[in-house]
Motif scaffolding. Sequence first.
Motif, PDB file in Angstrom:
ATOM      1  N   VAL A  75       0.859  -1.190   0.000  1.00 23.13           N
ATOM      2  CA  VAL A  75       0.000   0.000   0.000  1.00 23.13           C
ATOM      3  C   VAL A  75       0.890   1.233   0.000  1.00 23.13           C
ATOM      4  O   VAL A  75       1.851   1.317   0.769  1.00 23.13           O
ATOM      5  N   ASP A  76       0.572   2.203  -0.859  1.00 25.38           N
ATOM      6  CA  ASP A  76       1.345   3.444  -0.879  1.00 25.38           C
ATOM      7  C   ASP A  76       0.524   4.522  -1.599  1.00 25.38           C
ATOM      8  O   ASP A  76      -0.627   4.294  -1.970  1.00 25.38           O
ATOM      9  N   ASP A  77       1.138   5.678  -1.794  1.00 17.89           N
ATOM     10  CA  ASP A  77       0.516   6.817  -2.479  1.00 17.89           C
ATOM     11  C   ASP A  77      -0.832   7.157  -1.837  1.00 17.89           C
ATOM     12  O   ASP A  77      -1.800   7.497  -2.520  1.00 17.89           O
TER      13      ASP A  77
ATOM     14  N   ALA B 183     -20.334  18.172  -3.455  1.00 18.53           N
ATOM     15  CA  ALA B 183     -20.985  18.420  -4.740  1.00 18.53           C
ATOM     16  C   ALA B 183     -21.227  19.910  -4.914  1.00 18.53           C
ATOM     17  O   ALA B 183     -21.330  20.664  -3.927  1.00 18.53           O
ATOM     18  N   PRO B 184     -21.311  20.391  -6.155  1.00 21.43           N
ATOM     19  CA  PRO B 184     -21.485  21.828  -6.387  1.00 21.43           C
ATOM     20  C   PRO B 184     -22.655  22.442  -5.631  1.00 21.43           C
ATOM     21  O   PRO B 184     -22.577  23.586  -5.165  1.00 21.43           O
ATOM     22  N   ALA B 185     -23.772  21.712  -5.511  1.00 17.78           N
ATOM     23  CA  ALA B 185     -24.957  22.253  -4.845  1.00 17.78           C
ATOM     24  C   ALA B 185     -24.948  22.008  -3.340  1.00 17.78           C
ATOM     25  O   ALA B 185     -25.897  22.384  -2.641  1.00 17.78           O
ATOM     26  N   CYS B 186     -23.864  21.412  -2.836  1.00 18.73           N
ATOM     27  CA  CYS B 186     -23.793  21.036  -1.419  1.00 18.73           C
ATOM     28  C   CYS B 186     -22.896  22.022  -0.666  1.00 18.73           C
ATOM     29  O   CYS B 186     -21.834  22.420  -1.171  1.00 18.73           O
ATOM     30  N   PRO B 187     -23.279  22.446   0.541  1.00 15.60           N
ATOM     31  CA  PRO B 187     -22.371  23.283   1.343  1.00 15.60           C
ATOM     32  C   PRO B 187     -21.036  22.559   1.549  1.00 15.60           C
ATOM     33  O   PRO B 187     -21.024  21.356   1.851  1.00 15.60           O
ATOM     34  N   PRO B 188     -19.920  23.223   1.380  1.00 19.06           N
ATOM     35  CA  PRO B 188     -18.611  22.559   1.506  1.00 19.06           C
ATOM     36  C   PRO B 188     -18.449  21.788   2.808  1.00 19.06           C
ATOM     37  O   PRO B 188     -17.854  20.700   2.820  1.00 19.06           O
ATOM     38  N   GLU B 189     -18.996  22.337   3.912  1.00 22.94           N
ATOM     39  CA  GLU B 189     -18.826  21.669   5.202  1.00 22.94           C
ATOM     40  C   GLU B 189     -19.564  20.336   5.278  1.00 22.94           C
ATOM     41  O   GLU B 189     -19.327  19.544   6.190  1.00 22.94           O
ATOM     42  N   ASN B 190     -20.468  20.076   4.331  1.00 25.27           N
ATOM     43  CA  ASN B 190     -21.202  18.806   4.317  1.00 25.27           C
ATOM     44  C   ASN B 190     -20.538  17.752   3.447  1.00 25.27           C
ATOM     45  O   ASN B 190     -21.047  16.640   3.304  1.00 25.27           O
ATOM     46  N   GLY B 191     -19.417  18.092   2.838  1.00 21.47           N
ATOM     47  CA  GLY B 191     -18.697  17.112   2.037  1.00 21.47           C
ATOM     48  C   GLY B 191     -18.177  15.971   2.897  1.00 21.47           C
ATOM     49  O   GLY B 191     -17.907  16.136   4.088  1.00 21.47           O
ATOM     50  N   VAL B 192     -18.030  14.806   2.291  1.00 21.81           N
ATOM     51  CA  VAL B 192     -17.621  13.600   3.021  1.00 21.81           C
ATOM     52  C   VAL B 192     -16.130  13.340   2.809  1.00 21.81           C
ATOM     53  O   VAL B 192     -15.689  13.162   1.663  1.00 21.81           O
ATOM     54  N   PRO B 193     -15.333  13.313   3.872  1.00 20.89           N
ATOM     55  CA  PRO B 193     -13.901  13.024   3.715  1.00 20.89           C
ATOM     56  C   PRO B 193     -13.669  11.570   3.337  1.00 20.89           C
ATOM     57  O   PRO B 193     -14.531  10.708   3.543  1.00 20.89           O
ATOM     58  N   THR B 194     -12.495  11.297   2.788  1.00 20.48           N
ATOM     59  CA  THR B 194     -12.174   9.927   2.399  1.00 20.48           C
ATOM     60  C   THR B 194     -10.660   9.748   2.353  1.00 20.48           C
ATOM     61  O   THR B 194      -9.897  10.675   2.621  1.00 20.48           O
ATOM     62  N   SER B 195     -10.247   8.562   2.005  1.00 18.03           N
ATOM     63  CA  SER B 195      -8.826   8.243   1.790  1.00 18.03           C
ATOM     64  C   SER B 195      -8.627   7.867   0.325  1.00 18.03           C
ATOM     65  O   SER B 195      -9.472   7.196  -0.272  1.00 18.03           O
ATOM     66  N   PHE B 196      -7.530   8.303  -0.233  1.00 16.71           N
ATOM     67  CA  PHE B 196      -7.089   7.830  -1.548  1.00 16.71           C
ATOM     68  C   PHE B 196      -5.863   6.945  -1.310  1.00 16.71           C
ATOM     69  O   PHE B 196      -5.015   7.247  -0.460  1.00 16.71           O
ATOM     70  N   TYR B 197      -5.740   5.878  -2.091  1.00 11.92           N
ATOM     71  CA  TYR B 197      -4.559   5.012  -1.956  1.00 11.92           C
ATOM     72  C   TYR B 197      -4.476   4.058  -3.135  1.00 11.92           C
ATOM     73  O   TYR B 197      -5.452   3.801  -3.844  1.00 11.92           O
TER      74      TYR B 197
ATOM     75  N   PHE C 191      -6.965   1.120  -7.137  1.00 13.52           N
ATOM     76  CA  PHE C 191      -6.487   2.493  -7.222  1.00 13.52           C
ATOM     77  C   PHE C 191      -7.665   3.397  -6.856  1.00 13.52           C
ATOM     78  O   PHE C 191      -8.490   3.748  -7.704  1.00 13.52           O
ATOM     79  N   LYS C 192      -7.753   3.727  -5.585  1.00 13.04           N
ATOM     80  CA  LYS C 192      -8.891   4.474  -5.056  1.00 13.04           C
ATOM     81  C   LYS C 192      -8.589   5.972  -5.121  1.00 13.04           C
ATOM     82  O   LYS C 192      -7.969   6.539  -4.223  1.00 13.04           O
TER      83      LYS C 192
ATOM     84  N   ALA D  10      -0.459  10.977  -5.410  1.00 14.44           N
ATOM     85  CA  ALA D  10      -1.909  10.785  -5.450  1.00 14.44           C
ATOM     86  C   ALA D  10      -2.527  11.596  -6.582  1.00 14.44           C
ATOM     87  O   ALA D  10      -3.422  11.107  -7.302  1.00 14.44           O
ATOM     88  N   ARG D  11      -2.077  12.826  -6.762  1.00 15.05           N
ATOM     89  CA  ARG D  11      -2.603  13.646  -7.848  1.00 15.05           C
ATOM     90  C   ARG D  11      -2.305  13.007  -9.201  1.00 15.05           C
ATOM     91  O   ARG D  11      -3.151  13.011 -10.104  1.00 15.05           O
ATOM     92  N   ASP D  12      -1.111  12.466  -9.365  1.00 13.60           N
ATOM     93  CA  ASP D  12      -0.763  11.817 -10.636  1.00 13.60           C
ATOM     94  C   ASP D  12      -1.718  10.661 -10.931  1.00 13.60           C
ATOM     95  O   ASP D  12      -2.165  10.492 -12.073  1.00 13.60           O
TER      96      ASP D  12
END
Length: 210
Positions: free
Chosen positions: A78-80, A91-105, A171-172, A200-202
């Motif tokens: 596991v890396d990156d 989402a564009p119509a959603c208040p930013p504070e209601n966004g759901v955090p996650t992990s990329f890997y 590749f999440k 991760a951006r790549d």
Amino acid sequence: MLIHPWDAPGDDAEWQTWLSTHDFGQLAVNGLPGEPPFVQPLHFAYDAARGEAVTHLARPNPLWPALETNPQVLLSVVDDYVYVPGPWQAAPACPPENGVPTSFYAAVQLRCTAHVVDDPAEKADLLNRQLGHFQPEGGSSTAAPGEAPYGRLLSGIRGLRLEVTDVRAKFKYGGKRPTEIRERIADRLTERDGPRDGAARDHLVRRLDV
């Protein structure tokens, strides 16, 4: 490991290319009855042409009896990985504070049948294959039974040849999100520029069309 269709590699070349530059993982070995699994961090050399990974461990390592009882093992890499704050995913119509955090890997799991190598000549060959992978530029002596400098050390290790029988790769990187949101996350990763953010951006940008 759960793998949604949008997180799956596009083809074998995707995970094989990634794994070729990620050669440190954890070897999971089933424990003896009543005991938890052994999880051993280690360097390894993966050989796609032979369908195997090779490594070695010290002879006193306590996992050997369990490994010999059940040679079915899992080599996990596991890396990156990065943390993605909720506002980045809103989402564009959603208040930013209601966004759901996650992990990329990125993750690759090799299910293997382990073959223990004790023959001195075969162990020397495995060591030289590992040296060829980690030090392709040379600079170190080769291992040979009975010959300096490594020959006398061979008795202190056991080799492992891990025959790959199945592969699970993931590749999440926001694959189910609209392109607009993924591009926003890519911009935020560039701005944050923390450890692994660039990698991760790549992945995210590379997989926009997957």
